[in-house]
Design a protein around this motif. Structure first.
Motif, mmCIF file in Angstrom:
data_model
loop_
_atom_site.group_PDB
_atom_site.id
_atom_site.type_symbol
_atom_site.label_atom_id
_atom_site.label_comp_id
_atom_site.label_asym_id
_atom_site.label_seq_id
_atom_site.Cartn_x
_atom_site.Cartn_y
_atom_site.Cartn_z
ATOM 1 N N ARG A 161 0.825 -1.214 0.000
ATOM 2 C CA ARG A 161 0.000 0.000 0.000
ATOM 3 C C ARG A 161 0.860 1.265 0.000
ATOM 4 N NH1 ARG A 161 -3.115 -4.440 -0.353
ATOM 5 N NH2 ARG A 161 -5.311 -3.805 -0.400
ATOM 6 N N LEU A 162 2.173 1.093 0.205
ATOM 7 C CA LEU A 162 3.037 2.249 0.366
ATOM 8 C C LEU A 162 4.093 2.397 -0.722
ATOM 9 C CD1 LEU A 162 3.697 2.006 4.226
ATOM 10 C CD2 LEU A 162 2.019 3.434 3.047
ATOM 11 N N SER A 163 4.547 1.286 -1.286
ATOM 12 C CA SER A 163 5.654 1.346 -2.238
ATOM 13 C C SER A 163 5.352 0.518 -3.482
ATOM 14 C CB SER A 163 6.946 0.835 -1.585
ATOM 15 O OG SER A 163 8.003 0.805 -2.518
ATOM 16 N N GLY A 164 5.780 1.030 -4.634
ATOM 17 C CA GLY A 164 5.635 0.281 -5.881
ATOM 18 C C GLY A 164 6.799 -0.640 -6.151
ATOM 19 N N ARG A 165 7.792 -0.628 -5.264
ATOM 20 C CA ARG A 165 8.968 -1.476 -5.443
ATOM 21 C C ARG A 165 8.746 -2.865 -4.850
ATOM 22 N NH1 ARG A 165 13.833 2.508 -3.322
ATOM 23 N NH2 ARG A 165 13.472 4.248 -4.772
ATOM 24 N N ASP A 166 9.506 -3.819 -5.359
ATOM 25 C CA ASP A 166 9.532 -5.131 -4.723
ATOM 26 C C ASP A 166 10.249 -4.996 -3.385
ATOM 27 O OD1 ASP A 166 8.252 -6.401 -6.825
ATOM 28 O OD2 ASP A 166 10.132 -6.822 -7.883
ATOM 29 N N ALA A 167 9.743 -5.677 -2.392
ATOM 30 C CA ALA A 167 10.313 -5.556 -1.053
ATOM 31 C C ALA A 167 11.409 -6.591 -0.832
ATOM 32 C CB ALA A 167 9.220 -5.731 -0.007
ATOM 33 N N ASP A 168 12.533 -6.159 -0.288
ATOM 34 C CA ASP A 168 13.579 -7.093 0.132
ATOM 35 C C ASP A 168 13.418 -7.358 1.622
ATOM 36 O OD1 ASP A 168 15.558 -5.126 1.667
ATOM 37 O OD2 ASP A 168 14.912 -4.122 -0.171
ATOM 38 N N GLU A 169 14.064 -8.401 2.100
ATOM 39 C CA GLU A 169 13.890 -8.806 3.498
ATOM 40 C C GLU A 169 14.315 -7.716 4.472
ATOM 41 O OE1 GLU A 169 12.442 -11.344 5.131
ATOM 42 O OE2 GLU A 169 11.640 -11.803 3.158
ATOM 43 N N ALA A 170 15.424 -7.030 4.176
ATOM 44 C CA ALA A 170 15.907 -5.995 5.096
ATOM 45 C C ALA A 170 14.909 -4.848 5.208
ATOM 46 C CB ALA A 170 17.263 -5.475 4.634
ATOM 47 N N SER A 171 14.311 -4.462 4.083
ATOM 48 C CA SER A 171 13.332 -3.370 4.114
ATOM 49 C C SER A 171 12.067 -3.780 4.844
ATOM 50 C CB SER A 171 12.996 -2.931 2.684
ATOM 51 O OG SER A 171 14.140 -2.440 2.028
ATOM 52 N N LEU A 172 11.613 -5.022 4.607
ATOM 53 C CA LEU A 172 10.419 -5.512 5.299
ATOM 54 C C LEU A 172 10.664 -5.603 6.801
ATOM 55 C CD1 LEU A 172 9.095 -8.304 2.908
ATOM 56 C CD2 LEU A 172 7.966 -6.148 3.475
ATOM 57 N N ARG A 173 11.854 -6.022 7.162
ATOM 58 C CA ARG A 173 12.158 -6.103 8.595
ATOM 59 C C ARG A 173 12.159 -4.711 9.219
ATOM 60 N NH1 ARG A 173 17.613 -7.231 11.923
ATOM 61 N NH2 ARG A 173 16.629 -7.633 13.918
ATOM 62 N N ALA A 174 12.695 -3.733 8.511
ATOM 63 C CA ALA A 174 12.696 -2.357 9.033
ATOM 64 C C ALA A 174 11.275 -1.839 9.192
ATOM 65 C CB ALA A 174 13.497 -1.449 8.105
ATOM 66 N N LEU A 175 10.415 -2.129 8.219
ATOM 67 C CA LEU A 175 9.025 -1.675 8.306
ATOM 68 C C LEU A 175 8.296 -2.361 9.458
ATOM 69 C CD1 LEU A 175 6.588 -0.104 7.305
ATOM 70 C CD2 LEU A 175 6.201 -1.902 5.596
ATOM 71 N N ASP A 176 8.480 -3.665 9.593
ATOM 72 C CA ASP A 176 7.819 -4.401 10.677
ATOM 73 C C ASP A 176 8.299 -3.901 12.039
ATOM 74 O OD1 ASP A 176 6.091 -6.473 11.690
ATOM 75 O OD2 ASP A 176 7.880 -7.650 12.134
ATOM 76 N N THR A 177 9.600 -3.652 12.157
ATOM 77 C CA THR A 177 10.142 -3.152 13.419
ATOM 78 C C THR A 177 9.637 -1.747 13.712
ATOM 79 O OG1 THR A 177 12.132 -4.496 13.088
ATOM 80 C CG2 THR A 177 12.265 -2.738 14.721
ATOM 81 N N ALA A 178 9.525 -0.925 12.670
ATOM 82 C CA ALA A 178 8.982 0.426 12.870
ATOM 83 C C ALA A 178 7.565 0.352 13.431
ATOM 84 C CB ALA A 178 9.000 1.196 11.552
ATOM 85 N N LEU A 179 6.744 -0.539 12.881
ATOM 86 C CA LEU A 179 5.384 -0.714 13.391
ATOM 87 C C LEU A 179 5.410 -1.118 14.864
ATOM 88 C CD1 LEU A 179 3.829 -2.660 10.374
ATOM 89 C CD2 LEU A 179 3.150 -0.377 11.129
ATOM 90 N N ALA A 180 6.279 -2.071 15.201
ATOM 91 C CA ALA A 180 6.346 -2.556 16.587
ATOM 92 C C ALA A 180 6.855 -1.474 17.538
ATOM 93 C CB ALA A 180 7.241 -3.796 16.661
ATOM 94 N N LEU A 181 7.817 -0.678 17.089
ATOM 95 C CA LEU A 181 8.350 0.396 17.926
ATOM 96 C C LEU A 181 7.299 1.471 18.207
ATOM 97 C CD1 LEU A 181 11.816 0.891 16.202
ATOM 98 C CD2 LEU A 181 11.485 0.093 18.550
#
Length: 455
Positions: free
Chosen positions: A211-231
């Motif tokens: 819903r936010l990016s038109g790029r394919d997501a890599d694991e490092a970026s997904l982990r950063a996004l998930d951690t941001a949500l948790a923080l």
């Protein structure tokens, strides 16, 4: 024959659930919530289905509630509300006593949300949205103008999901938790997709990415996004969270409480702050130097976004964790360098540390997301915290969040106001509207008077 009940004040006197609830001023379900939190002990009634409670324990809890539950002046003239959810002290913050940054780096957003709600971890938990709820929310969001902001869409989605839920007025803990586990993924699913390729059983961060990016997501970026949500799940009584607690104090249902939080979050000093930091970083990247960009901000009398936090003397711990994760994303390097340039340049003027808004801006700017993406991440993440605070408030005395106003206007009795003779009262509707507009007066005195009566 049953032994007679000990008289009031007797050390062995027991209360029924109904009696305990009446003494505490709460619903019977809340009495059992006190038991589950260890605040009361209960004993099964012999041969019966109910429980009994020690009268002394109940009376002590009632006294403590009366003493602590009222909103009272705190240090610096601020409001203070008791909570067991988040503690912030010594430049660190904790969820139910556990270091929040350690939780966020070791567990998914959904797992941290469950911990915040229940004090229990559910490894591998994934929130799923019911199809009917998503369909209603999407139709409502799709009807908005194209220029609608992310918080507009989320607020409309929450209201639409509420209308589709006949159990929304059930404020029992079990039902509210069920609402939370479906509302959050419904909010995400209602946002317009900009990228395909996710499944409904993917972690929430994966679904939000599309819903936010038109790029394919890599694991490092997904982990950063998930951690941001948790923080960002909770941060004590921020302005939006206080609004949620006020709504819950009036016994608004969970959807309405979340909607109240979203209304406050949209302010530029709260959830939308990362968007300003995002735009600042893009300017620094465009010019190749933070110096002239910072100078323009200061010349215009604006504070530098993404720097400083009133609750932390040093660096915002949420920013520190996110910056560490962003180091592992190669395409984040330019935005990270721009953020460091902003901090270093501003330090010549005033010693301010980076806050989570600047870290979010690096994430969104480096992952091909719009400036409003940080606001969306913030809102989705904080919905879990709002539900936790609403649940806590449902267990308190109703309408306790009602501070008294400190009136500083003219003392009564004052004479009735006289009609302004300059106003055209000859029935010319157009002239009346123009006159009200030109003089800056609100001609809707009927509405004002009605509003005063509702006070």
């Amino acid at each position: 024959m049953r032994d007679p009940e000990p008289p009031a004040g007797h050390p062995e006197r027991r209360l029924t659930t109904k009696e305990a609830a009446e003494l505490l001023g709460v619903k019977p379900e809340t009495v059992y919530a006190y038991v589950s939190r260890g605040q009361l002990s209960s004993r099964r009634v012999p041969g019966g289905r109910g429980s009994s409670f020690d009268a002394g324990e109940v009376e002590a809890l009632a006294r403590r509630n009366r003493r602590e539950s009222a909103v009272s002046p705190g240090s610096g003239g601020e409001l203070s509300v008791r909570t067991r959810i988040t503690l912030i002290e010594s430049d660190r913050y904790y969820f139910r006593g556990v270091d929040a940054t350690r939780l966020a780096t070791r567990h998914s957003y959904e797992e941290v949300a469950e911990w915040l709600w229940t004090g229990r971890l559910r490894p591998g938990v994934t929130f799923r949205a019911p199809g009917a709820s998503v369909a209603v929310a999407r139709r409502a969001v799709d009807a908005l103008p194209e220029h609608a902001g992310p918080t507009d869409r989320l607020r409309v989605a929450a209201i639409a999901a509420a209308v589709a839920d006949p159990l929304r007025f059930d404020l029992s803990e079990e039902t509210v938790l069920g609402t939370a586990r479906t509302l959050i993924p419904t909010l995400v699913a209602a946002l317009p997709p900009v990228h395909g390729g996710h499944r409904d059983d993917d972690p929430l961060a994966h679904r939000l990415w599309t819903r936010l990016s038109g790029r394919d997501a890599d694991e490092a970026s997904l982990r950063a996004l998930d951690t941001a949500l948790a923080l960002l799940v909770d941060h004590d009584l921020a302005a939006s969270t206080l609004a949620v607690r006020v709504a819950a104090s009036a016994r608004a249902h969970a959807y309405a409480a979340v909607s109240a939080g979203l209304g406050v979050l949209e302010g530029p000093l709260h959830g939308a702050a990362s968007g300003n930091a995002h735009r600042l970083l893009l300017e620094v990247l465009d010019q190749g130097d933070a110096g002239p960009v910072i100078a323009d901000e200061l010349r215009a009398g604006r504070r530098i976004p993404g720097l400083g936090h009133r609750l932390y003397q040093g660096e915002d711990p949420r920013a520190r964790v996110l910056f560490d994760l962003l180091e592992d994303i190669p395409h984040a390097a330019p935005a990270l360098a721009a953020a460091r340039d902003v901090v270093a340049t501003t330090a010549r003027h005033t010693p301010l540390h980076a806050n989570v808004d600047l870290a979010l801006a690096v994430l969104t700017a480096s992952c091909g997301m719009p400036a409003t993406a940080g606001e969306t991440i913030f809102a989705v993440a904080r919905t879990a915290g709002w539900i936790a605070h609403a649940l806590e408030e449902y267990g308190e005395r109703p309408l306790r969040m009602r501070p008294s106003g400190h009136y500083v206007g003219p003392r009564p009795p004052q004479p009735l106001p006289e009609q302004d003779t300059d106003t055209d009262t000859g029935g010319n509707m157009d002239t009346g509207r123009d006159t009200g507009r030109d003089t800056g007066r609100d001609t809707g005195t009927g509405r004002d008077t009605a509003g005063s009566r509702r006070g």
